[in-house]
Design an enzyme around this catalytic site. Structure first.
Site, PDB file in Angstrom:
ATOM      1  N   CYS A   2     -46.094  -6.129  -0.359  1.00 15.81           N
ATOM      2  CA  CYS A   2     -45.665  -7.030   0.716  1.00 15.81           C
ATOM      3  C   CYS A   2     -44.138  -7.157   0.767  1.00 15.81           C
ATOM      4  O   CYS A   2     -43.453  -6.980  -0.235  1.00 15.81           O
ATOM      5  CB  CYS A   2     -46.241  -8.418   0.494  1.00 15.81           C
ATOM      6  SG  CYS A   2     -48.014  -8.399   0.300  1.00 15.81           S
ATOM      7  N   ARG A  27     -41.836  -0.329   2.109  1.00 20.41           N
ATOM      8  CA  ARG A  27     -42.666  -0.831   1.008  1.00 20.41           C
ATOM      9  C   ARG A  27     -44.156  -0.612   1.279  1.00 20.41           C
ATOM     10  O   ARG A  27     -44.972  -0.750   0.384  1.00 20.41           O
ATOM     11  CB  ARG A  27     -42.408  -2.343   0.817  1.00 20.41           C
ATOM     12  CG  ARG A  27     -40.984  -2.646   0.403  1.00 20.41           C
ATOM     13  CD  ARG A  27     -40.685  -4.120   0.523  1.00 20.41           C
ATOM     14  NE  ARG A  27     -41.391  -4.921  -0.456  1.00 20.41           N
ATOM     15  CZ  ARG A  27     -40.984  -5.148  -1.685  1.00 20.41           C
ATOM     16  NH1 ARG A  27     -39.860  -4.620  -2.108  1.00 20.41           N
ATOM     17  NH2 ARG A  27     -41.676  -5.906  -2.501  1.00 20.41           N
ATOM     18  N   TRP A  74     -49.237  -6.057   2.457  1.00 18.41           N
ATOM     19  CA  TRP A  74     -49.910  -4.883   1.890  1.00 18.41           C
ATOM     20  C   TRP A  74     -51.121  -5.455   1.174  1.00 18.41           C
ATOM     21  O   TRP A  74     -51.003  -6.069   0.112  1.00 18.41           O
ATOM     22  CB  TRP A  74     -48.964  -4.170   0.929  1.00 18.41           C
ATOM     23  CG  TRP A  74     -49.413  -2.798   0.561  1.00 18.41           C
ATOM     24  CD1 TRP A  74     -49.398  -1.696   1.358  1.00 18.41           C
ATOM     25  CD2 TRP A  74     -49.951  -2.382  -0.685  1.00 18.41           C
ATOM     26  NE1 TRP A  74     -49.896  -0.622   0.676  1.00 18.41           N
ATOM     27  CE2 TRP A  74     -50.248  -1.000  -0.579  1.00 18.41           C
ATOM     28  CE3 TRP A  74     -50.218  -3.018  -1.889  1.00 18.41           C
ATOM     29  CZ2 TRP A  74     -50.785  -0.260  -1.625  1.00 18.41           C
ATOM     30  CZ3 TRP A  74     -50.757  -2.277  -2.922  1.00 18.41           C
ATOM     31  CH2 TRP A  74     -51.032  -0.918  -2.782  1.00 18.41           C
ATOM     32  N   ASN A 100     -45.840 -12.587  -1.960  1.00 11.84           N
ATOM     33  CA  ASN A 100     -45.985 -11.206  -2.425  1.00 11.84           C
ATOM     34  C   ASN A 100     -46.482 -11.298  -3.854  1.00 11.84           C
ATOM     35  O   ASN A 100     -45.865 -11.958  -4.674  1.00 11.84           O
ATOM     36  CB  ASN A 100     -44.605 -10.524  -2.356  1.00 11.84           C
ATOM     37  CG  ASN A 100     -44.595  -9.164  -3.016  1.00 11.84           C
ATOM     38  OD1 ASN A 100     -45.645  -8.577  -3.261  1.00 11.84           O
ATOM     39  ND2 ASN A 100     -43.404  -8.663  -3.299  1.00 11.84           N
ATOM     40  N   GLY A 101     -47.628 -10.676  -4.153  1.00  6.15           N
ATOM     41  CA  GLY A 101     -48.162 -10.729  -5.514  1.00  6.15           C
ATOM     42  C   GLY A 101     -49.614 -11.156  -5.510  1.00  6.15           C
ATOM     43  O   GLY A 101     -50.314 -11.011  -4.499  1.00  6.15           O
ATOM     44  N   GLU A 482     -50.854  18.569 -14.576  1.00  5.97           N
ATOM     45  CA  GLU A 482     -50.046  17.716 -13.702  1.00  5.97           C
ATOM     46  C   GLU A 482     -48.563  18.095 -13.777  1.00  5.97           C
ATOM     47  O   GLU A 482     -47.866  18.098 -12.773  1.00  5.97           O
ATOM     48  CB  GLU A 482     -50.276  16.240 -14.076  1.00  5.97           C
ATOM     49  CG  GLU A 482     -49.438  15.230 -13.319  1.00  5.97           C
ATOM     50  CD  GLU A 482     -49.615  15.256 -11.810  1.00  5.97           C
ATOM     51  OE1 GLU A 482     -50.491  15.961 -11.310  1.00  5.97           O
ATOM     52  OE2 GLU A 482     -48.825  14.576 -11.119  1.00  5.97           O
ATOM     53  N   LYS A 486     -46.279  19.178 -10.555  1.00  7.86           N
ATOM     54  CA  LYS A 486     -45.049  18.458 -10.201  1.00  7.86           C
ATOM     55  C   LYS A 486     -43.901  19.430 -10.028  1.00  7.86           C
ATOM     56  O   LYS A 486     -43.157  19.368  -9.055  1.00  7.86           O
ATOM     57  CB  LYS A 486     -44.686  17.493 -11.308  1.00  7.86           C
ATOM     58  CG  LYS A 486     -44.952  16.050 -11.345  1.00  7.86           C
ATOM     59  CD  LYS A 486     -45.158  15.170 -10.211  1.00  7.86           C
ATOM     60  CE  LYS A 486     -46.096  15.589  -9.149  1.00  7.86           C
ATOM     61  NZ  LYS A 486     -47.294  14.829  -8.986  1.00  7.86           N
ATOM     62  N   GLU A 489     -44.349  21.772  -6.838  1.00  9.12           N
ATOM     63  CA  GLU A 489     -44.326  21.178  -5.499  1.00  9.12           C
ATOM     64  C   GLU A 489     -42.949  20.704  -5.056  1.00  9.12           C
ATOM     65  O   GLU A 489     -42.654  20.710  -3.876  1.00  9.12           O
ATOM     66  CB  GLU A 489     -45.368  20.054  -5.349  1.00  9.12           C
ATOM     67  CG  GLU A 489     -45.040  18.748  -6.023  1.00  9.12           C
ATOM     68  CD  GLU A 489     -46.062  17.657  -5.690  1.00  9.12           C
ATOM     69  OE1 GLU A 489     -46.366  16.866  -6.573  1.00  9.12           O
ATOM     70  OE2 GLU A 489     -46.538  17.583  -4.544  1.00  9.12           O
ATOM     71  N   HIS A 505     -55.906  35.322 -23.622  1.00 11.43           N
ATOM     72  CA  HIS A 505     -56.960  36.038 -22.889  1.00 11.43           C
ATOM     73  C   HIS A 505     -56.417  36.613 -21.580  1.00 11.43           C
ATOM     74  O   HIS A 505     -57.168  36.792 -20.628  1.00 11.43           O
ATOM     75  CB  HIS A 505     -58.150  35.111 -22.656  1.00 11.43           C
ATOM     76  CG  HIS A 505     -58.767  34.657 -23.947  1.00 11.43           C
ATOM     77  ND1 HIS A 505     -59.550  35.484 -24.726  1.00 11.43           N
ATOM     78  CD2 HIS A 505     -58.643  33.498 -24.638  1.00 11.43           C
ATOM     79  CE1 HIS A 505     -59.927  34.830 -25.821  1.00 11.43           C
ATOM     80  NE2 HIS A 505     -59.376  33.614 -25.793  1.00 11.43           N
ATOM     81  N   LYS A 604     -47.673  13.528   2.657  1.00 12.80           N
ATOM     82  CA  LYS A 604     -48.098  12.510   1.692  1.00 12.80           C
ATOM     83  C   LYS A 604     -49.599  12.292   1.757  1.00 12.80           C
ATOM     84  O   LYS A 604     -50.254  12.139   0.739  1.00 12.80           O
ATOM     85  CB  LYS A 604     -47.350  11.198   1.968  1.00 12.80           C
ATOM     86  CG  LYS A 604     -47.663  10.084   0.982  1.00 12.80           C
ATOM     87  CD  LYS A 604     -47.181  10.445  -0.413  1.00 12.80           C
ATOM     88  CE  LYS A 604     -47.547   9.420  -1.464  1.00 12.80           C
ATOM     89  NZ  LYS A 604     -47.496   9.996  -2.822  1.00 12.80           N
TER      90      LYS A 604
HETATM   91  O1  M6R Z   1     -53.919  10.330  -1.624  1.00 10.58           O
HETATM   92  P1  M6R Z   1     -54.635  11.225  -2.580  1.00 10.58           P
HETATM   93  O2  M6R Z   1     -54.514  10.780  -4.003  1.00 10.58           O
HETATM   94  O3  M6R Z   1     -56.066  11.462  -2.220  1.00 10.58           O
HETATM   95  O4  M6R Z   1     -53.899  12.621  -2.477  1.00 10.58           O
HETATM   96  C1  M6R Z   1     -54.372  13.739  -3.158  1.00 10.58           C
HETATM   97  C2  M6R Z   1     -53.323  14.822  -3.237  1.00 10.58           C
HETATM   98  O5  M6R Z   1     -52.979  15.262  -1.954  1.00 10.58           O
HETATM   99  C3  M6R Z   1     -52.062  14.332  -3.949  1.00 10.58           C
HETATM  100  O6  M6R Z   1     -52.365  13.826  -5.219  1.00 10.58           O
HETATM  101  C4  M6R Z   1     -51.041  15.461  -4.102  1.00 10.58           C
HETATM  102  O7  M6R Z   1     -51.533  16.449  -4.952  1.00 10.58           O
HETATM  103  C5  M6R Z   1     -49.731  14.879  -4.636  1.00 10.58           C
HETATM  104  N1  M6R Z   1     -48.832  14.659  -3.571  1.00 10.58           N
HETATM  105  C6  M6R Z   1     -49.069  15.720  -5.635  1.00 10.58           C
HETATM  106  O8  M6R Z   1     -47.933  15.096  -6.139  1.00 10.58           O
END
Ligand code: M6R
Length: 609
Positions: A2, A27, A74, A100-101, A482, A486, A489, A505, A604
């Protein structure tokens, strides 16, 4: 999360409130509203949706008045709707509040107020605060705020208006941000500096427990016992865009550093006060109910899928139940063997990823019980699921997921302990041990982030490489997945994660002189084996960056560089081990001049198949 704004002065409040709220849009929010003292009463205008919807609602009929508060909501308690939007008032409309909270004890307070005749119209925890003001009004606005603050528990920033004393706003905070802006004949309140920067650069930051009485001519700060507090005023020297990011260069970096707070929010209310149990009041499962479940599916995409891989380790180890982890886009089309004896968990930060949503629909159709683990209240996935557990990470703006991942890991850990409790596969002593360790996570995350200078050096030195490999065994392998995602991407470096034992392998053929290999070795039961794999890549003259636990003297003998994370229970190590990988990806991307927050080709929220 929020956003709050407040104005008191000689000018019209509404235009400032709307403009200030627009500066807090980053936010994340789902509804918006303002309250302005107009002709002897407080007028409230609010609605679900974007700020534009509110602007249109009041276009041509802007409230007239020079005192007001505004809020972008939010959702945490209650879905996004007109009635749940802030500001909230008591039934007489004399006491108005934005928040907010989370008010943790709102249910008990609400029941008590209902027994005293109060009528509630929203599903929010915040409305309780306005009613408490009315119920316990002493004849003095300030005294009543103090009285009410003694009754509420939780985290909050709050701004109060009172129609009986319209010459002041009162605000306070606990674990949520609030700043005051100082003008000439006018003063401002906001969740964050961008909301006020167009009006003033003279500001101070409220600290927990402080109460500020804001009039047009001055601001008086005190604690709950009335002891005056003098605040250090400073000049903001950022521009508006930088301010939105709280002084960080990118949202991703801001979100990396928000992780201690985010995990604190995730664990809030879920660690039993007795210290030896995990609670999920939103689930309230019984052992009897869970008896029919003999298999768990975890389905997700990208980073959320990687959190699911960690979840599989946790659930199988602690709750001794078979778990399958699936990539959502594969799950739907592989004719999964799933029915009423299965629990299907769908992990999604946004709650809008279409593959995950469709996989959930398919599981429901086949009779499975569905549980969403998501960050966004009211999202499609949260609405479609039988039950929901929220991660409470706050909005994540950067495309590269960071704090969403760590909070998903924590939810997976807490859920696994919870299910283990139900199935009787964990002792109370072990739960107590884990709970004690979990409480230390925020501080240990902070300590891990202190490695940043060392990581910047590695990013500069190896940022020009075109390939990188991430190795680990067990939970370290899950985190390696992960780390590789990171790096690729946002820096566009080709990166792959391998189970360390799998390397020879085939992939070992790619390990040659100077190739950076990040080796995670935080899991005691596979430590020796991981070190053997490390030696295999070192023998091919790779550059090895080891991720090890403080006190490990072995790793430094083999690796070229070592990044240490604080010592923790093996299960908790992923929450720390991923942090250097996030920072490494971030600084490698900077070195290569990439657009960190908006990597090429990515969005996103992925709402197409
Ligand atoms: O909103 P979601 O968690 O469902 O999104 C899934 C993926 O698109 C998301 O985790 C994506 O791999 C990330 N942007 C990677 O950093």
């Amino acid at each position: 999360m929020c956003g709050i704004v407040g104005y008191i002065g000689n000018n019209q409040a509404a235009p400032f409130l709307l403009d200030g709220m627009s500066k807090l849009e980053y936010r994340g929010y789902d509804s918006a509203g303002i309250a302005v003292y107009e002709k002897n009463h407080i007028r409230i205008d609010k609605c679900v949706g974007r700020l534009e919807a509110l602007r249109q609602k009041i276009a041509g009929n802007l409230p007239e008045g020079t005192v007001g508060i505004g809020h972008t909501r939010w959702a945490t308690h209650g879905r996004p709707s007109d009635v749940n939007a802030h500001p909230h008032a008591d039934s007489s409309g004399q006491f108005v509040v934005v928040h907010n909270g989370i008010i943790e004890n709102y249910m008990a307070l609400k029941e008590d107020l209902i027994s005293k005749g109060h009528k509630f119209i929203s599903e929010t925890d915040t409305e309780v605060v306005a009613h408490l003001m009315a119920e316990y009004f002493t004849g003095n606005f300030e005294d009543t705020v103090k009285k009410v603050l003694k009754m509420i528990e939780g985290s909050y920033s709050l701004v109060f208006m009172c129609a009986k004393e319209p010459d002041k706003l009162i605000c306070t905070k606990k674990s949520n941000p609030l700043v005051i802006g100082l003008g000439n004949g006018e003063n401002f309140i906001a969740s964050d500096i961008p909301a006020i920067i167009s009006k003033t650069r003279k500001t101070f930051i409220m600290s927990d427990g402080e109460i500020a009485t804001v009039t047009k001519d001055g601001v008086w700060v005190q604690d709950i016992d009335g002891t005056p507090i003098s605040k250090k005023v400073f000049e903001v020297n950022w521009n508006a865009e930088a301010a939105e990011k709280g002084g960080f260069e990118h949202f991703m970096l801001k979100e990396i550093y928000e992780q201690p707070k985010a995990v604190r929010e995730t664990m809030r209310g879920r660690l039993a006060k007795t210290g030896d149990a995990i609670e999920f009041s939103e689930l309230n499962w019984t052992a009897e109910e869970f008896k029919d479940i003999n298999k768990i599916f975890i389905v997700a995409c990208g980073t959320a899928y990687h959190a699911g891989v960690v979840g599989k380790y946790y659930l199988e180890k602690m709750a001794r139940i078979p778990v399958e982890v699936d990539i959502a886009s594969e799950f739907r089309y592989r004719e999964p063997i799933i029915d009423g004896s299965c629990l299907a968990i769908f992990v999604s930060q946004s709650g809008e990823t279409s593959d995950t949503l469709e996989a959930m629909k398919e599981s429901k159709r086949l009779g499975a019980r569905t549980l969403a683990v998501t960050n966004v209240v009211g999202s499609s996935i949260s609405r479609e699921a039988d039950q929901v557990v929220y991660t409470y990470a706050g909005p994540e703006i950067a495309v590269a997921s960071t704090k969403a991942y760590t909070t998903q890991l924590l939810v997976m850990l807490l859920l696994s302990i919870y299910v283990a409790q139900l199935r009787g596969t964990i002792t109370q002593e072990r739960v107590a041990e884990l709970v004690a360790n979990i409480k230390e996570i925020p501080e240990k995350i902070n300590r891990t982030l202190e490695n940043v200078e060392q990581i910047k050096v590695f990013a500069k030195r190896y940022g020009s490489c075109e390939d990188a490999f991430f190795l680990g065994r067990s939970l370290d392998y899950a985190v390696a997945l992960e780390g590789a995602l990171k790096l690729k991407e946002i820096s566009y470096i080709h990166a792959e994660a391998y189970a360390a034992g799998e390397l020879k392998h085939g992939t070992l053929a790619l390990i040659t002189e100077g190739v950076p290999v990040i080796v995670l070795a935080t899991q005691p039961h596979v430590y020796e084996k991981t070190i053997s794999n490390l030696r295999e890549v070192k023998a091919r003259e790779a550059i090895v960056i080891g991720i090890a636990v403080e006190g490990d003297t072995e790793m430094a003998k083999h690796a070229d560089h070592v990044i240490y994370i604080p010592h923790a229970d093996g299960e908790l190590a992923p929450l720390m081990a991923v942090l250097p990988l996030q920072l490494l990806a971030y600084y490698a991307a900077l070195t290569r001049g990439c657009d960190v927050d908006k990597p090429r080709n990515l969005a996103k929220s992925v709402t197409v198949e």
